[in-house]
Design a protein around this motif. Structure first.
Motif, PDB file in Angstrom:
ATOM      1  N   GLY A  53      -0.037  -5.338  -9.709  1.00 35.56           N
ATOM      2  CA  GLY A  53      -1.467  -5.581  -9.593  1.00 35.56           C
ATOM      3  C   GLY A  53      -1.743  -5.920  -8.136  1.00 35.56           C
ATOM      4  O   GLY A  53      -1.041  -6.764  -7.547  1.00 35.56           O
ATOM      5  N   ALA A  54      -2.760  -5.277  -7.574  1.00 36.42           N
ATOM      6  CA  ALA A  54      -2.965  -5.349  -6.117  1.00 36.42           C
ATOM      7  C   ALA A  54      -3.020  -6.776  -5.565  1.00 36.42           C
ATOM      8  O   ALA A  54      -2.264  -7.110  -4.634  1.00 36.42           O
ATOM      9  CB  ALA A  54      -4.217  -4.553  -5.757  1.00 36.42           C
ATOM     10  N   PRO A  55      -3.876  -7.672  -6.096  1.00 34.32           N
ATOM     11  CA  PRO A  55      -3.932  -9.013  -5.496  1.00 34.32           C
ATOM     12  C   PRO A  55      -2.607  -9.774  -5.643  1.00 34.32           C
ATOM     13  O   PRO A  55      -2.166 -10.448  -4.702  1.00 34.32           O
ATOM     14  CB  PRO A  55      -5.068  -9.696  -6.269  1.00 34.32           C
ATOM     15  CG  PRO A  55      -5.920  -8.559  -6.761  1.00 34.32           C
ATOM     16  CD  PRO A  55      -4.937  -7.480  -7.106  1.00 34.32           C
ATOM     17  N   ALA A 105      -8.845   4.088  -5.483  1.00 38.61           N
ATOM     18  CA  ALA A 105      -7.524   4.323  -6.088  1.00 38.61           C
ATOM     19  C   ALA A 105      -7.264   3.240  -7.118  1.00 38.61           C
ATOM     20  O   ALA A 105      -7.477   2.057  -6.854  1.00 38.61           O
ATOM     21  CB  ALA A 105      -6.439   4.296  -5.016  1.00 38.61           C
ATOM     22  N   ASN A 106      -6.831   3.649  -8.280  1.00 42.23           N
ATOM     23  CA  ASN A 106      -6.401   2.693  -9.314  1.00 42.23           C
ATOM     24  C   ASN A 106      -5.336   3.406 -10.146  1.00 42.23           C
ATOM     25  O   ASN A 106      -5.007   4.585  -9.900  1.00 42.23           O
ATOM     26  CB  ASN A 106      -7.593   2.234 -10.166  1.00 42.23           C
ATOM     27  CG  ASN A 106      -7.244   1.046 -11.054  1.00 42.23           C
ATOM     28  OD1 ASN A 106      -6.654   0.064 -10.588  1.00 42.23           O
ATOM     29  ND2 ASN A 106      -7.573   1.111 -12.327  1.00 42.23           N
ATOM     30  N   LYS A 107      -4.803   2.718 -11.113  1.00 41.37           N
ATOM     31  CA  LYS A 107      -3.713   3.251 -11.936  1.00 41.37           C
ATOM     32  C   LYS A 107      -3.992   4.664 -12.427  1.00 41.37           C
ATOM     33  O   LYS A 107      -5.120   4.971 -12.819  1.00 41.37           O
ATOM     34  CB  LYS A 107      -3.504   2.292 -13.117  1.00 41.37           C
ATOM     35  CG  LYS A 107      -2.449   2.683 -14.131  1.00 41.37           C
ATOM     36  CD  LYS A 107      -1.103   2.966 -13.515  1.00 41.37           C
ATOM     37  CE  LYS A 107      -0.576   1.827 -12.674  1.00 41.37           C
ATOM     38  NZ  LYS A 107       0.553   2.256 -11.783  1.00 41.37           N
ATOM     39  N   ILE A 108      -2.970   5.491 -12.410  1.00 44.34           N
ATOM     40  CA  ILE A 108      -3.095   6.877 -12.864  1.00 44.34           C
ATOM     41  C   ILE A 108      -3.771   6.902 -14.251  1.00 44.34           C
ATOM     42  O   ILE A 108      -3.402   6.130 -15.139  1.00 44.34           O
ATOM     43  CB  ILE A 108      -1.704   7.568 -12.891  1.00 44.34           C
ATOM     44  CG1 ILE A 108      -1.839   9.063 -13.094  1.00 44.34           C
ATOM     45  CG2 ILE A 108      -0.753   6.937 -13.898  1.00 44.34           C
ATOM     46  CD1 ILE A 108      -2.319   9.808 -11.905  1.00 44.34           C
ATOM     47  N   SER A 146       7.574  -1.927   0.339  1.00 36.80           N
ATOM     48  CA  SER A 146       7.843  -2.042  -1.103  1.00 36.80           C
ATOM     49  C   SER A 146       6.994  -1.088  -1.935  1.00 36.80           C
ATOM     50  O   SER A 146       7.497  -0.394  -2.815  1.00 36.80           O
ATOM     51  CB  SER A 146       7.660  -3.494  -1.577  1.00 36.80           C
ATOM     52  OG  SER A 146       6.371  -3.964  -1.236  1.00 36.80           O
ATOM     53  N   ARG A 147       5.687  -1.066  -1.697  1.00 34.09           N
ATOM     54  CA  ARG A 147       4.799  -0.161  -2.447  1.00 34.09           C
ATOM     55  C   ARG A 147       3.680   0.289  -1.495  1.00 34.09           C
ATOM     56  O   ARG A 147       3.156  -0.529  -0.737  1.00 34.09           O
ATOM     57  CB  ARG A 147       4.190  -0.853  -3.682  1.00 34.09           C
ATOM     58  CG  ARG A 147       5.220  -1.172  -4.754  1.00 34.09           C
ATOM     59  CD  ARG A 147       4.563  -1.648  -6.040  1.00 34.09           C
ATOM     60  NE  ARG A 147       4.004  -0.535  -6.804  1.00 34.09           N
ATOM     61  CZ  ARG A 147       3.260  -0.697  -7.906  1.00 34.09           C
ATOM     62  NH1 ARG A 147       2.964  -1.910  -8.335  1.00 34.09           N
ATOM     63  NH2 ARG A 147       2.802   0.351  -8.562  1.00 34.09           N
ATOM     64  N   PRO A 148       3.244   1.558  -1.574  1.00 36.79           N
ATOM     65  CA  PRO A 148       2.316   2.053  -0.546  1.00 36.79           C
ATOM     66  C   PRO A 148       0.819   2.018  -0.857  1.00 36.79           C
ATOM     67  O   PRO A 148       0.005   2.116   0.058  1.00 36.79           O
ATOM     68  CB  PRO A 148       2.749   3.516  -0.398  1.00 36.79           C
ATOM     69  CG  PRO A 148       3.228   3.901  -1.758  1.00 36.79           C
ATOM     70  CD  PRO A 148       3.819   2.651  -2.373  1.00 36.79           C
TER      71      PRO A 148
HETATM   72  O1  MRU Z   1       1.270  -0.179 -10.816  1.00 37.88           O
HETATM   73  P1  MRU Z   1       0.485  -1.440 -11.033  1.00 37.88           P
HETATM   74  O2  MRU Z   1       0.734  -2.049 -12.373  1.00 37.88           O
HETATM   75  O3  MRU Z   1       0.652  -2.408  -9.895  1.00 37.88           O
HETATM   76  O4  MRU Z   1      -1.037  -0.961 -11.017  1.00 37.88           O
HETATM   77  C1  MRU Z   1      -2.036  -1.950 -11.141  1.00 37.88           C
HETATM   78  C2  MRU Z   1      -3.416  -1.399 -11.185  1.00 37.88           C
HETATM   79  O5  MRU Z   1      -3.649  -0.226 -11.060  1.00 37.88           O
HETATM   80  C3  MRU Z   1      -4.537  -2.415 -11.292  1.00 37.88           C
HETATM   81  O6  MRU Z   1      -5.617  -1.887 -11.998  1.00 37.88           O
HETATM   82  C4  MRU Z   1      -5.011  -2.807  -9.886  1.00 37.88           C
HETATM   83  O7  MRU Z   1      -3.939  -3.191  -9.084  1.00 37.88           O
HETATM   84  C5  MRU Z   1      -6.005  -3.902  -9.922  1.00 37.88           C
HETATM   85  S1  MRU Z   1      -5.312  -5.445 -10.359  1.00 37.88           S
HETATM   86  C6  MRU Z   1      -6.523  -6.632 -10.304  1.00 37.88           C
END
Ligand code: MRU
Length: 334
Positions: A52-54, A233-236, A84-86
């Motif tokens: 999760g981004a934050p 951009a958000n989860k596939i 770690s992640r892009p």
């Molecule tokens: O691959 P993840 O589980 O890190 O992906 C998370 C998401 O896509 C969330 O919707 C996004 O990070 C927002 S979290 C407040």
């Protein structure tokens, strides 16, 4: 999620360590892991133990403090964590803040703690703005997990639902299971159950039918990176949900803090999309579900064009319509 359990926390002073819930073990086991080296923090982010981004950004900020304990140069620690992640820009945003704090000779643990605390406040503010958009007795749909597990606490998209519920509104949440790693089924369904919110789990490919049946009045999702023009951009799978919402005339909301905006990119075409291992698709959770040697494409995120987004809910207020001008105006406000 339960108030007793924290997504992540720092133990001790500058020589302390990071503790986080290992999200790969949920929903069957609630287990914490200790990250005492920068390698452990990197691995936890890479393997989605924390995700999760934050939450990725906050973990990386504490990761800098852990990394400096062994005397490694700051630049090296930051570059390592950045690898770690892009896709989630919060990672780079948090690392940049740590770098600036170091340049200004400020205390780095205090800066990491500030990033952590600010996220908590941002999530609650997002919830307050977003809850006004939802009507009582309505159906809402979310994708992936943008809840307390993905943030300091309370979440972004889920914060909107939690706040609406606290205000006495009754919601029914449809939870996309979110292939291939099931963040919806494993994490969002778990968080909603913890808070006693009515929820129904569906496979990703059922969203169209649920919308057609009139069960969904709004979609709320989180974001990993929002560019200057509002592309997100958000989860596939998020993009398909946005297309479906548009086709059914259902409002599609993105809930995200300002730390998720990347104004350096004019549009979503430039967002780096993480590609993950083919085994996540061919051997889901240890069981082989596809023939050996099959070609696989596994992008972890997609980009929803701004034109499909009704509004973006931030901690500073609601951005609507979603375009370069309204985003720039909100980002300049404080
Ligand atoms: O691959 P993840 O589980 O890190 O992906 C998370 C998401 O896509 C969330 O919707 C996004 O990070 C927002 S979290 C407040």
């Amino acid at each position: 999620m339960s108030k007793k359990v924290e997504t992540l926390r720092w133990i001790g002073d500058e020589s302390g360590h990071l503790v986080l819930i290992d999200q790969t073990r949920l929903p069957t086991e609630l287990v914490e892991i200790e990250c005492r080296t920068v390698e452990a923090v990197w691995e936890a982010i890479k393997q989605l133990r924390v995700r999760g981004a934050p939450a990725i950004g906050i973990s990386a900020a504490y990761g800098v403090v852990v990394g400096l304990q062994t005397g490694r140069p700051l630049e090296e620690v930051i570059a390592y964590l950045a690898s770690s992640r892009p896709t989630a820009v919060n990672l780079f945003w948090a690392l940049e803040r740590m770098k600036n704090a170091a340049l200004q000779k400020r205390n780095l643990l205090a800066e990491a703690r500030a990033i952590h605390e600010e996220d908590r406040a941002m999530c609650h503010a997002i919830g307050r703005y977003g809850a006004d958009l939802l009507k009582s007795n309505s159906g809402v749909l979310t994708h992936c997990n943008a809840g307390g597990l993905a943030t300091a606490e309370y979440g972004t998209a889920l914060s909107v639902f939690f706040t609406a519920q606290d205000q006495g509104k009754r919601l029914h949440v449809f939870v996309d299971e979110t292939r291939p790693l099931l963040q919806g089924a494993r994490l969002t369904a778990w968080e909603l159950a913890q808070r006693g919110i009515q929820a129904t789990l569906i496979c990703d490919n059922m969203a169209a039918q649920v919308m057609r049946e009139g069960k969904v009045q709004a979609v709320v999702v989180g974001a990993d990176r929002i560019t200057a023009n509002g592309d997100t951009a958000n989860k596939i799978g998020t993009y398909s949900v946005a297309v479906l919402a548009h086709a059914h005339l259902i409002p599609f909301y993105v809930a995200a803090p300002t730390s998720t905006f990347d104004l350096s990119l004019p549009s979503g075409d430039l967002i780096p999309i993480e590609q993950r291992s083919s085994t996540e698709i061919t051997h889901s959770f240890g069981k082989q579900t596809a023939p050996e040697g099959i070609d696989v494409y596994n992008p972890a995120f997609d980009v929803t064009p701004a034109r499909l987004i009704t509004a973006i809910i931030t901690e500073r207020g609601i951005i609507e319509p979603v375009c370069e001008q309204t985003i720039a105006a909100m980002m300049k406000s404080s």
